[in-house]
Design a protein around this motif. Sequence first.
Motif, short mmCIF file in Angstrom:
data_model
loop_
_atom_site.label_atom_id
_atom_site.label_comp_id
_atom_site.label_asym_id
_atom_site.label_seq_id
_atom_site.Cartn_x
_atom_site.Cartn_y
_atom_site.Cartn_z
N ALA A 30 0.85 -1.16 -0.20
CA ALA A 30 0.03 -0.10 0.01
C ALA A 30 0.82 1.40 0.15
CB ALA A 30 -1.06 -0.18 1.21
N ARG A 31 1.72 1.18 0.81
CA ARG A 31 2.79 2.31 0.86
C ARG A 31 3.46 2.68 -0.60
NH1 ARG A 31 6.71 0.42 4.60
NH2 ARG A 31 5.35 0.97 6.44
N LYS A 32 3.81 1.50 -1.21
CA LYS A 32 4.45 1.63 -2.72
C LYS A 32 3.35 2.23 -3.60
CE LYS A 32 8.22 1.18 -4.88
NZ LYS A 32 9.47 2.09 -4.88
N ILE A 33 2.21 1.64 -3.74
CA ILE A 33 1.34 2.11 -4.38
C ILE A 33 1.00 3.61 -4.27
CG2 ILE A 33 -1.23 1.88 -4.90
CD1 ILE A 33 -0.92 -0.94 -4.26
N ARG A 34 0.93 3.97 -3.18
CA ARG A 34 0.54 5.58 -2.81
C ARG A 34 1.80 6.38 -3.37
NH1 ARG A 34 -3.72 5.93 -3.54
NH2 ARG A 34 -5.24 5.67 -1.89
N GLU A 35 3.03 5.86 -3.42
CA GLU A 35 4.23 6.61 -3.78
C GLU A 35 4.37 6.33 -5.39
OE1 GLU A 35 8.87 5.16 -3.94
OE2 GLU A 35 7.98 5.10 -1.95
N VAL A 36 4.23 5.35 -5.83
CA VAL A 36 4.26 5.25 -7.40
C VAL A 36 2.91 5.40 -8.18
CG1 VAL A 36 4.82 3.58 -9.35
CG2 VAL A 36 5.99 3.44 -7.01
N TYR A 37 1.84 5.17 -7.51
CA TYR A 37 0.47 5.45 -8.54
C TYR A 37 -0.35 6.29 -7.55
CZ TYR A 37 2.55 1.93 -11.17
OH TYR A 37 3.13 0.91 -12.11
N PRO A 38 -0.14 7.62 -7.03
CA PRO A 38 -1.02 8.16 -6.11
C PRO A 38 -2.50 8.36 -6.71
CG PRO A 38 0.55 9.77 -7.22
CD PRO A 38 1.03 8.32 -7.56
N GLU A 39 -2.69 8.39 -8.11
CA GLU A 39 -4.06 8.42 -8.80
C GLU A 39 -4.82 7.47 -8.65
OE1 GLU A 39 -1.75 6.65 -11.86
OE2 GLU A 39 -1.21 7.87 -10.19
N LYS A 40 -4.07 5.99 -8.12
CA LYS A 40 -5.08 4.86 -8.09
C LYS A 40 -5.65 4.76 -6.82
CE LYS A 40 -2.74 3.30 -12.14
NZ LYS A 40 -3.11 2.63 -13.07
N SER A 41 -6.70 4.19 -6.90
CA SER A 41 -7.58 4.00 -5.32
C SER A 41 -7.32 2.77 -4.77
CB SER A 41 -8.98 4.15 -5.68
OG SER A 41 -9.59 3.07 -6.20
N ILE A 42 -7.25 2.51 -3.62
CA ILE A 42 -7.04 1.44 -2.69
C ILE A 42 -8.45 1.06 -1.97
CG2 ILE A 42 -5.86 0.21 -1.04
CD1 ILE A 42 -3.49 1.82 -1.79
N TRP A 43 -8.85 -0.09 -2.23
CA TRP A 43 -10.12 -0.43 -1.45
C TRP A 43 -9.82 -1.64 -0.89
CZ3 TRP A 43 -15.73 -0.14 -3.15
CH2 TRP A 43 -16.12 0.96 -3.68
N CYS A 44 -10.47 -1.82 0.43
CA CYS A 44 -10.29 -2.85 1.28
C CYS A 44 -11.51 -3.54 1.93
CB CYS A 44 -9.07 -2.75 2.20
SG CYS A 44 -8.77 -3.95 3.42
N PHE A 45 -11.67 -4.82 1.65
CA PHE A 45 -12.79 -5.44 2.10
C PHE A 45 -12.42 -6.32 3.45
CE2 PHE A 45 -14.25 -4.73 -1.97
CZ PHE A 45 -15.53 -5.06 -1.91
#
Length: 176
Positions: free
Chosen positions: A83-98
């Motif tokens: 999640a940390r890396k996604i925010r760094e590399v792809y800040p425009e992509k959303s993260i959903w969690c169930f």
Amino acid sequence: MNYADIKRYDVANGPGVRVSVFVSGCTHRCPGCFNEEAWDFNFGKPFTQETIDLLKPDFYKGITFLGGEPLEHVNQQGLLPLARKIREVYPEKSIWCFTGYDFEKDVLGRMINEWPETKELLSYIDVLVDGEFIEAQKDLSLVFKGSANQRHILVQESMKSGSLVLWEKPEYITNF
């Protein structure tokens, strides 16, 4: 942390085309669960950070963490670097969690105080779908959730305001 499956073109677990990571390990054991094999923490394959590369194409709107149970402590430890890396590399992509856990009672009421990973992981999650799957409340017309008791929580807005803020389904998303 192990994962049960990674779906590369998922449209059922959040808006747009998404990568969905189904983690292994869940202690809820909800009757009627669609993914019982993922209850076992040893099921599947060892997780690697290579998943980040799957999000590179522009058509992906984000990633979704499901299970198993992403908020089991061991799974939080495995998902946090991703999640940390996604925010760094792809800040425009959303993260959903169930999660089968209740946001107020379990996540904010216990986990955030007991496990240092929880607060940081929450800081990266845009929408948390909370609540155990309840077979008697299953409704196939629901969008991005399995049973009527589950909620779509806007995590960042809820944390900032100090009260629950729910995600409203955009009009372009119709019931199935």
